[in-house]
Design an enzyme around this catalytic site. Structure first.
Site, mmCIF file in Angstrom:
data_model
loop_
_atom_site.group_PDB
_atom_site.id
_atom_site.type_symbol
_atom_site.label_atom_id
_atom_site.label_comp_id
_atom_site.label_asym_id
_atom_site.label_seq_id
_atom_site.Cartn_x
_atom_site.Cartn_y
_atom_site.Cartn_z
ATOM 1 N N ARG A 63 -34.259 3.970 15.862
ATOM 2 C CA ARG A 63 -32.898 5.350 15.846
ATOM 3 C C ARG A 63 -32.842 5.804 14.259
ATOM 4 N NH1 ARG A 63 -28.159 5.597 18.023
ATOM 5 N NH2 ARG A 63 -28.922 4.061 19.050
ATOM 6 N N GLY A 103 -30.136 -4.405 16.039
ATOM 7 C CA GLY A 103 -28.650 -4.809 15.399
ATOM 8 C C GLY A 103 -28.552 -4.325 14.503
ATOM 9 N N GLU A 104 -29.065 -2.837 14.201
ATOM 10 C CA GLU A 104 -29.125 -2.558 12.616
ATOM 11 C C GLU A 104 -26.604 -1.555 12.497
ATOM 12 O OE1 GLU A 104 -30.173 0.971 9.455
ATOM 13 O OE2 GLU A 104 -32.006 0.001 10.990
ATOM 14 N N GLY A 133 -13.988 -9.351 16.120
ATOM 15 C CA GLY A 133 -15.273 -9.597 15.708
ATOM 16 C C GLY A 133 -16.853 -9.283 16.091
#
Length: 286
Positions: free
Chosen positions: A44, A82-83, A63
């Protein structure tokens, strides 16, 4: 008081996740966001602020429901995937985030996992997706068929995605900004001239054309500005070869009728795939 990554235990929000991670030799724990370094192979390029804010609000309410993936590095961790979750958690004021720590990954395995995880879970734009496929070909020596199997898509989807990267960078930016779709863009592959491709791409975007209208526009341009080297039948054959091989093809002819066919490829596995199709050895199906 700083927020924790989860208001409840990991097991409560992600039933079975801890047990599964342990069974596969992975560690699931909450880690400090400040200890995480970026993934150098992150496909990305742009992170939409509105989308990050929306995710951040969801994290504030519920959460982080999906752990990120990291590998241990030096005195901290390197992000595998998971950025967006990391950035959104920071926006929400979190200092920690749930993570699955992958052990013993080689550089190649880390690259492959990072790219495939992003392709499966993150909403990449079409050009980011195509570049991720290209990285898997070049960095991990995967064939299009192998990539398709890993991400759960047909090989033709991967092949058509890669074809977008043969278009000029200016058109790729138009695709990334969602002004035209990949289907619009693929009609432009039937034009050999990059200047004509860009001109029509801008026209498609400005007039918000349907794909059918875009196809007609390209056909009209081909009829009006056909290369003197190629007849209409030769250009049709060139387009058919591109579709069949799922790669960029150019036919060149001289006034005596002689010429050559150029077939573009990105890596040795891609060359083997093309050779397999041409020789009909079965290698093209790998």
């Amino acid at each position: 008081m700083s927020k924790q990554a989860l208001g409840r235990g990991l097991g409560a929000l992600i039933p079975g996740m801890a047990e599964e991670a342990v069974a596969e030799g992975r560690m699931l724990k909450e880690i400090e966001i400040a200890s995480i370094s970026p993934n150098p192979y992150q496909p990305r390029v742009d992170f939409n602020d509105d989308a990050l804010l929306e995710l951040s609000l969801s994290i504030t309410e519920k959460g982080v429901l999906q752990p990120i993936l990291v590998t241990a590095k030096d005195n901290g961790y390197e992000l595998v995937a998971g950025e967006r979750r990391v950035r959104a958690a920071e926006m929400a004021g979190y200092k920690q985030i749930p993570a699955i720590i992958m052990e013993g990954l080689t550089k190649e395995a880390s690259i492959e996992l990072a790219l495939i995880e992003n392709l499966q879970r993150e909403n990449l734009d079409p050009i980011e997706e195509a570049k991720a496929y290209k990285q898997l070909v070049e960095e991990c020596n995967l064939t299009q068929e192998q990539i398709a199997q890993r991400v759960g898509k047909n090989r033709s989807v991967v092949a058509n995605s890669l074809r977008l990267l043969t278009l000029p960078p200016e058109i790729q930016k138009i695709i990334s900004s969602a002004k035209i779709t990949p289907s619009h863009a693929r009609t432009l592959l039937n034009l050999a001239d990059s200047g004509a491709q860009l001109q029509l791409a801008e026209k498609m975007a400005a007039e918000k054309m349907t794909v059918r209208s875009a196809e007609k526009l390209v056909l009209k341009r081909r009829g009006a500005r056909r290369s003197p080297e190629l007849s209409a039948s030769a250009e049709d054959l060139q387009s058919e070869l591109q579709r069949h091989l799922a790669s960029k093809v150019r036919i060149h002819r001289n006034q005596k009728g002689r010429g050559r066919i150029e077939i573009h490829f990105y890596s040795d596995p891609e060359l083997e795939r093309l050779a397999g199709i041409i020789l009909d050895t079965g290698a093209g199906m790998k």
